[in-house]
Scaffold this motif. Sequence first.
Motif, mmCIF file in Angstrom:
data_model
loop_
_atom_site.group_PDB
_atom_site.id
_atom_site.type_symbol
_atom_site.label_atom_id
_atom_site.label_comp_id
_atom_site.label_asym_id
_atom_site.label_seq_id
_atom_site.Cartn_x
_atom_site.Cartn_y
_atom_site.Cartn_z
ATOM 1 N N THR A 32 4.769 76.362 20.588
ATOM 2 C CA THR A 32 5.822 76.355 21.473
ATOM 3 C C THR A 32 6.482 75.207 21.495
ATOM 4 O OG1 THR A 32 4.050 77.205 23.123
ATOM 5 C CG2 THR A 32 5.718 75.685 24.230
ATOM 6 N N LEU A 33 5.987 74.043 20.953
ATOM 7 C CA LEU A 33 6.723 72.833 20.702
ATOM 8 C C LEU A 33 7.728 72.835 19.470
ATOM 9 C CD1 LEU A 33 3.985 69.530 20.964
ATOM 10 C CD2 LEU A 33 5.768 70.740 22.658
ATOM 11 N N ASN A 34 7.272 73.483 18.357
ATOM 12 C CA ASN A 34 8.230 73.772 17.384
ATOM 13 C C ASN A 34 9.487 74.519 17.763
ATOM 14 O OD1 ASN A 34 6.772 72.852 15.326
ATOM 15 N ND2 ASN A 34 5.940 74.518 14.569
ATOM 16 N N VAL A 35 9.362 75.584 18.571
ATOM 17 C CA VAL A 35 10.548 76.311 18.842
ATOM 18 C C VAL A 35 11.080 75.642 20.068
ATOM 19 C CG1 VAL A 35 11.130 78.626 20.238
ATOM 20 C CG2 VAL A 35 9.575 78.529 18.299
ATOM 21 N N ASN A 36 10.697 74.943 20.785
ATOM 22 C CA ASN A 36 11.100 74.505 22.125
ATOM 23 C C ASN A 36 11.587 73.011 22.002
ATOM 24 O OD1 ASN A 36 10.554 76.991 23.154
ATOM 25 N ND2 ASN A 36 9.190 76.082 24.985
ATOM 26 N N LEU A 37 11.162 72.409 21.069
ATOM 27 C CA LEU A 37 11.537 70.949 20.736
ATOM 28 C C LEU A 37 11.734 70.649 19.556
ATOM 29 C CD1 LEU A 37 11.593 67.993 22.224
ATOM 30 C CD2 LEU A 37 9.357 67.894 21.592
ATOM 31 N N THR A 38 10.878 70.732 18.202
ATOM 32 C CA THR A 38 11.059 70.268 17.127
ATOM 33 C C THR A 38 12.395 70.897 16.710
ATOM 34 O OG1 THR A 38 8.916 69.903 16.786
ATOM 35 C CG2 THR A 38 9.913 70.000 14.878
ATOM 36 N N GLY A 39 12.484 72.361 16.841
ATOM 37 C CA GLY A 39 13.605 73.152 16.425
ATOM 38 C C GLY A 39 14.756 72.552 16.719
ATOM 39 N N PRO A 40 14.922 72.344 17.967
ATOM 40 C CA PRO A 40 16.388 72.025 18.426
ATOM 41 C C PRO A 40 16.851 70.345 17.585
ATOM 42 C CG PRO A 40 15.222 72.962 20.316
ATOM 43 C CD PRO A 40 14.310 72.942 19.167
ATOM 44 N N LEU A 41 15.493 69.569 17.473
ATOM 45 C CA LEU A 41 15.972 68.237 16.926
ATOM 46 C C LEU A 41 16.359 68.759 15.477
ATOM 47 C CD1 LEU A 41 15.914 65.343 16.189
ATOM 48 C CD2 LEU A 41 13.338 65.679 15.643
ATOM 49 N N LEU A 42 15.731 69.306 14.532
ATOM 50 C CA LEU A 42 15.956 69.663 13.240
ATOM 51 C C LEU A 42 17.265 70.383 13.108
ATOM 52 C CD1 LEU A 42 12.672 71.007 11.757
ATOM 53 C CD2 LEU A 42 13.637 68.663 11.533
ATOM 54 N N LEU A 43 17.605 71.460 13.775
ATOM 55 C CA LEU A 43 19.156 72.096 14.137
ATOM 56 C C LEU A 43 20.108 70.917 13.993
ATOM 57 C CD1 LEU A 43 18.326 75.593 15.421
ATOM 58 C CD2 LEU A 43 18.668 75.032 13.153
ATOM 59 N N SER A 44 19.825 70.201 15.108
ATOM 60 C CA SER A 44 20.935 68.999 15.556
ATOM 61 C C SER A 44 21.043 68.138 14.237
ATOM 62 C CB SER A 44 20.347 68.251 16.705
ATOM 63 O OG SER A 44 20.323 69.021 17.838
ATOM 64 N N GLN A 45 19.899 67.847 13.655
ATOM 65 C CA GLN A 45 20.079 66.972 12.463
ATOM 66 C C GLN A 45 20.922 67.635 11.576
ATOM 67 O OE1 GLN A 45 15.751 66.198 11.564
ATOM 68 N NE2 GLN A 45 16.044 63.975 11.894
ATOM 69 N N PHE A 46 20.605 68.865 11.165
ATOM 70 C CA PHE A 46 21.089 69.674 10.129
ATOM 71 C C PHE A 46 22.704 69.539 10.261
ATOM 72 C CE2 PHE A 46 22.758 73.135 7.816
ATOM 73 C CZ PHE A 46 22.369 73.125 6.369
ATOM 74 N N PHE A 47 23.058 69.855 11.521
ATOM 75 C CA PHE A 47 24.624 70.271 11.769
ATOM 76 C C PHE A 47 25.397 69.068 12.285
ATOM 77 C CE2 PHE A 47 22.921 74.595 12.080
ATOM 78 C CZ PHE A 47 23.802 75.282 11.127
ATOM 79 N N LEU A 48 24.473 67.736 12.440
ATOM 80 C CA LEU A 48 25.341 66.558 12.692
ATOM 81 C C LEU A 48 26.658 66.386 12.136
ATOM 82 C CD1 LEU A 48 24.724 64.696 14.990
ATOM 83 C CD2 LEU A 48 23.580 63.358 13.254
ATOM 84 N N LYS A 49 26.528 66.372 10.923
ATOM 85 C CA LYS A 49 27.791 66.013 10.254
ATOM 86 C C LYS A 49 29.114 66.893 10.642
ATOM 87 C CE LYS A 49 25.947 63.687 6.020
ATOM 88 N NZ LYS A 49 25.910 63.728 4.686
ATOM 89 N N GLN A 50 28.882 68.221 10.699
ATOM 90 C CA GLN A 50 30.020 68.928 10.997
ATOM 91 C C GLN A 50 30.263 68.599 12.331
ATOM 92 O OE1 GLN A 50 27.073 69.935 9.373
ATOM 93 N NE2 GLN A 50 27.357 72.056 8.455
ATOM 94 N N LEU A 51 29.410 68.636 13.322
ATOM 95 C CA LEU A 51 29.735 68.345 14.800
ATOM 96 C C LEU A 51 30.312 67.032 15.074
ATOM 97 C CD1 LEU A 51 26.187 69.366 16.175
ATOM 98 C CD2 LEU A 51 28.473 70.259 16.761
ATOM 99 N N GLU A 52 29.946 65.843 14.277
ATOM 100 C CA GLU A 52 30.650 64.844 14.119
ATOM 101 C C GLU A 52 31.933 64.675 13.855
ATOM 102 O OE1 GLU A 52 28.399 61.762 11.975
ATOM 103 O OE2 GLU A 52 26.898 61.653 13.244
#
Length: 244
Positions: free
Chosen positions: A100-120
Motif C-alpha cells: 500500500t505504501l509503495n503504490v500510494n506514497l513511495t511511487g509518487p515520490l520516485l516518479l516525481s524525482q525521476f521527472f523533476l528535471k523535465q517538469l522544472e
Amino acid sequence: MKKKVLITGVLGGIGSGLAKTFKEADYFVIGLDIKTTPSDYCDLFISFDLHRFCSDANYRDKMCNKFDNEIQTLDVLINNAAMQILSSVEEIRLDDWNHTLNVNLTGPLLLSQFFLKQLEQVHGCIINIASIHQQLTKKRFVAYATSKSALVGLTKSMSVDLQGKVRVNAISPAAIDTPMLHEGFNNDSTMVQKLNDLHPLRRIGKPAEVSKLALLLAEDGLGFINGANIQIDGGISNVLKDLD
C-alpha cells in the motif's frame, strides 16, 4: 507543441476520467497502468507495475531507461494509481502494508524525482490524487488512510522544498462513481443509493468532476495554488450523522 501529461493508474475509474479530460483539452496523454489493455484516450500507453518499481531495483532501472527513451518532455505528472487493501490493526500483514505504501506514497515520490528535471524546464506541476481518508476514515482502512494522509504531507513538503520550480497540489475526493466503488458494495445498488443520500448534494461524485479540477490545477490560470489539498466531497466532510 502539445503539452504532455503522465497519468498513473490510467485504466481505473478516475484515471480514465483524467485521460479523457486532458485528451479533450489537447494534451498528449501518457498513461501508465498495471493492467495491459491500452486506453482509447492515451497517445502513449506503458504497462507499469508501480509496486515493483519501488521494490525491485532491476525493474526500476529497466523502466527508467524506457521513460528516458519515450518521454523526453513532461508538463504535468498526475500520481493517481492507488492500492486499497482493507484490514484491521490486528489483521494487517506487513506485505500488504508495504504494498500500500509503495503504490500510494513511495511511487509518487520516485516518479516525481525521476521527472523533476523535465517538469522544472517548463515550470510544470505535480498533482497527487489523495482521498477523503486522509482526514476522515472508517474501520479497516488503516493502511490506506495512513498512505493518503502521508501523500498530502508529501504534497505540502514538496511544494515548499521545490521553491516554485514545480507546483505540487493534491486533490482529495470522497466517494466517486467508479467500478471500484460499486465492487466495494458488491454491486448492491441499494447500498450505493444509501451512500448517495448521505451526501448533502444527495449524490456521490463523478470521475469527470475530479478530472476537471485536475485540469484547472494544471493550467497557468490558477498558478498561485501551490501546496494545497483540495477536497471534492459533495459536502460529506461537514456532516455529523445523528443516531437513527
